[in-house]
Design a protein around this motif. Sequence first.
Motif, PDB file in Angstrom:
ATOM      1  N   GLY A 122       0.816  -1.220   0.000  1.00 51.67           N
ATOM      2  CA  GLY A 122       0.000   0.000   0.000  1.00 51.67           C
ATOM      3  C   GLY A 122       0.839   1.254   0.000  1.00 51.67           C
ATOM      4  O   GLY A 122       0.444   2.266  -0.579  1.00 51.67           O
ATOM      5  N   ARG A 123       1.981   1.225   0.647  1.00 55.20           N
ATOM      6  CA  ARG A 123       2.786   2.440   0.776  1.00 55.20           C
ATOM      7  C   ARG A 123       3.850   2.521  -0.332  1.00 55.20           C
ATOM      8  O   ARG A 123       3.780   3.374  -1.203  1.00 55.20           O
ATOM      9  N   ALA A 124       4.791   1.588  -0.303  1.00 57.10           N
ATOM     10  CA  ALA A 124       5.926   1.687  -1.235  1.00 57.10           C
ATOM     11  C   ALA A 124       5.572   1.186  -2.644  1.00 57.10           C
ATOM     12  O   ALA A 124       6.004   1.781  -3.628  1.00 57.10           O
ATOM     13  N   GLY A 125       4.781   0.096  -2.728  1.00 55.47           N
ATOM     14  CA  GLY A 125       4.419  -0.440  -4.049  1.00 55.47           C
ATOM     15  C   GLY A 125       3.664   0.602  -4.853  1.00 55.47           C
ATOM     16  O   GLY A 125       3.939   0.829  -6.035  1.00 55.47           O
ATOM     17  N   ALA A 126       2.704   1.264  -4.190  1.00 49.40           N
ATOM     18  CA  ALA A 126       1.921   2.309  -4.858  1.00 49.40           C
ATOM     19  C   ALA A 126       2.824   3.459  -5.279  1.00 49.40           C
ATOM     20  O   ALA A 126       2.693   3.990  -6.393  1.00 49.40           O
ATOM     21  N   ALA A 127       3.754   3.841  -4.404  1.00 55.02           N
ATOM     22  CA  ALA A 127       4.655   4.959  -4.722  1.00 55.02           C
ATOM     23  C   ALA A 127       5.558   4.615  -5.908  1.00 55.02           C
ATOM     24  O   ALA A 127       5.817   5.463  -6.758  1.00 55.02           O
ATOM     25  N   MET A 128       6.013   3.353  -5.956  1.00 56.33           N
ATOM     26  CA  MET A 128       6.869   2.933  -7.091  1.00 56.33           C
ATOM     27  C   MET A 128       6.111   3.116  -8.410  1.00 56.33           C
ATOM     28  O   MET A 128       6.636   3.651  -9.380  1.00 56.33           O
ATOM     29  N   THR A 129       4.845   2.647  -8.436  1.00 55.00           N
ATOM     30  CA  THR A 129       4.058   2.768  -9.663  1.00 55.00           C
ATOM     31  C   THR A 129       3.843   4.234 -10.011  1.00 55.00           C
ATOM     32  O   THR A 129       3.992   4.633 -11.174  1.00 55.00           O
ATOM     33  N   ALA A 130       3.494   5.039  -9.008  1.00 52.05           N
ATOM     34  CA  ALA A 130       3.211   6.447  -9.277  1.00 52.05           C
ATOM     35  C   ALA A 130       4.466   7.178  -9.784  1.00 52.05           C
ATOM     36  O   ALA A 130       4.390   7.941 -10.748  1.00 52.05           O
ATOM     37  N   GLN A 131       5.620   6.895  -9.148  1.00 49.78           N
ATOM     38  CA  GLN A 131       6.865   7.576  -9.564  1.00 49.78           C
ATOM     39  C   GLN A 131       7.235   7.191 -11.003  1.00 49.78           C
ATOM     40  O   GLN A 131       7.453   8.061 -11.848  1.00 49.78           O
ATOM     41  N   ILE A 132       7.286   5.884 -11.256  1.00 50.02           N
ATOM     42  CA  ILE A 132       7.705   5.434 -12.588  1.00 50.02           C
ATOM     43  C   ILE A 132       6.643   5.800 -13.630  1.00 50.02           C
ATOM     44  O   ILE A 132       6.969   6.229 -14.740  1.00 50.02           O
ATOM     45  N   GLY A 133       5.368   5.673 -13.246  1.00 43.59           N
ATOM     46  CA  GLY A 133       4.272   6.000 -14.165  1.00 43.59           C
ATOM     47  C   GLY A 133       4.316   7.464 -14.580  1.00 43.59           C
ATOM     48  O   GLY A 133       4.144   7.787 -15.765  1.00 43.59           O
ATOM     49  N   SER A 134       4.546   8.361 -13.621  1.00 43.92           N
ATOM     50  CA  SER A 134       4.567   9.777 -14.001  1.00 43.92           C
ATOM     51  C   SER A 134       5.816  10.087 -14.832  1.00 43.92           C
ATOM     52  O   SER A 134       5.783  10.939 -15.711  1.00 43.92           O
ATOM     53  N   MET A 135       6.903   9.341 -14.596  1.00 43.41           N
ATOM     54  CA  MET A 135       8.082   9.514 -15.463  1.00 43.41           C
ATOM     55  C   MET A 135       7.776   9.040 -16.882  1.00 43.41           C
ATOM     56  O   MET A 135       8.251   9.610 -17.852  1.00 43.41           O
TER      57      MET A 135
END
Lengths: 272, 250
Positions: A122-135
């Motif tokens: 919920g915390r890091a997995g979601a952040a990984m997707t959001a960071q890479i996705g926005s890149m």
Amino acid sequence: MAIDTATHSQKNFIIRLIESLGASILENLHAFGSFISFVLNALLWLFRPPFRLRLFFEQLYFVGNKSIFIIMLSGSFTGMVMAYQTYFGFKLISVDSLVGPVTALTLAKELAPVLTGLIVAGRAGAAMTAQIGSMKVTEQIDALEVMGINSVQYLAVPRIVAGTISVPMLSALFLFIGNVGSYIVGTKFLSIDEAIYLSKLGDFMFLGDIWQGLIKATFFGFLISCIGTYFGFNVTKGAEGVGKGTNLSVVWGMIMVLITDYFLTSFLIHIL
Amino acid sequence: MLTFENPAIRIQNLTKTFGDHTVLNKLSFDIPRGKITTILGFSGAGKSTLIKHILGLVQPTSGYISVLDRDLSSLKDVELREFRQSFGMLFQYAALFDSLNAIENVAFPLREFTKLSNEEIIKRCEDLLESVGLEPIAFQKIPSELSGGMRKRVGLARALSLQPDIMLYDEPTTGLDPITTHMVDNLIRSTSEKHKDREMTSVIISHDVKATLRISDFVAFLDRGNIVEYLPASEFAKSDNELVQEFVNL
């Protein structure tokens, strides 16, 4: 005539149903194949230079350090509530002295790795997707590729390694804090004798039980970070796509933690 | 159709299909060294796919691409990645790394691919940012604090940091106001002039006919996966191709 038309439309409905079911199965198989290919590619790049230690430590800090507070909070309350629930159940059959080992075993084998996995998803997995996705949607990943930098090696590998290493560490922390919480509630609030609590813990808890949880947590960490980065790389359609990808990453991360937990348990129970 | 001796990029019979859809259809043309060549075309004409082929990011279904006398199909993955350091690319929205400030964005390729000391890298980045007209006050700002024009300047400085032989511009003026558009056009022209001694080739993908004719040396018109017109910029507006006339007079 009317019966013929009804039979015909019924046939059409069944054919459409089979077609859509087949299409859905094919789509999911394709997505699964693409995920496996992504993971294999990331594993391949893991062993190729350059080894980006700075990026790895940044991710270790983000996945590990930044999750410490939430893990300690969840661990302590999980241990405390487990002690309460077990105590009132066990008291009915006069085995309340076993609260310590039961709580510790449950935490070590199941609750610590699974809850840590769910929290990290919920915390890091979601952040990984959001960071890479926005890149991805702002062409930053294309910019890396144009410079000759492999984006999977640069973005996914450090996250996957950091996730695989930090989740078992967080799980160990969850286990320790959970046991402290259980010990405090058991001995201070529920009046279990401290010596009995500790001696029973020593009688029933073995190193293999802790290993079981840590091995599971390692798998969960690997899986969550693979899922998080995979959905990041597959984001499409701008900001809406980033939201959708993040949502899918959390849902699949959590589901896969629960599913693999069953299979890992059934395997590890025989070897440890 | 124009042909050049010893071109920077040579494309021959390039075809790319995605399923049943043919995006590039037996496309052949040369891009000369040291000049600015613009590829114009309607949306969906295949311009972005063509750029990806030039960069070796996409494999052609059939055909041949040679860049700086090297056949891209003969390069292994590792060689291709190294070879891409010969390219600089200015993306449509600059594609700056949003966690890094302006100077660190420019420093990124230098830190990745050179053994320069930190002082040398910072000095070179400051020179590059100044050369593209960015005020020193903006050097430490992160991309979200920069205007569209400033981001383009930083993107251009980053693209130029490894002294590329080929500069690619992907719709460099899309989404900018007329004044910033003019500024970016001038920047492209002046960058090309500055690097003329080492024959840096510039390739622009654009929709903007007016700017194209002002800054380019040659203009190619791409339609349905093929080059239908390719002329010096001074002659392009006079082309008797109906599609070109329609595009120019829009």
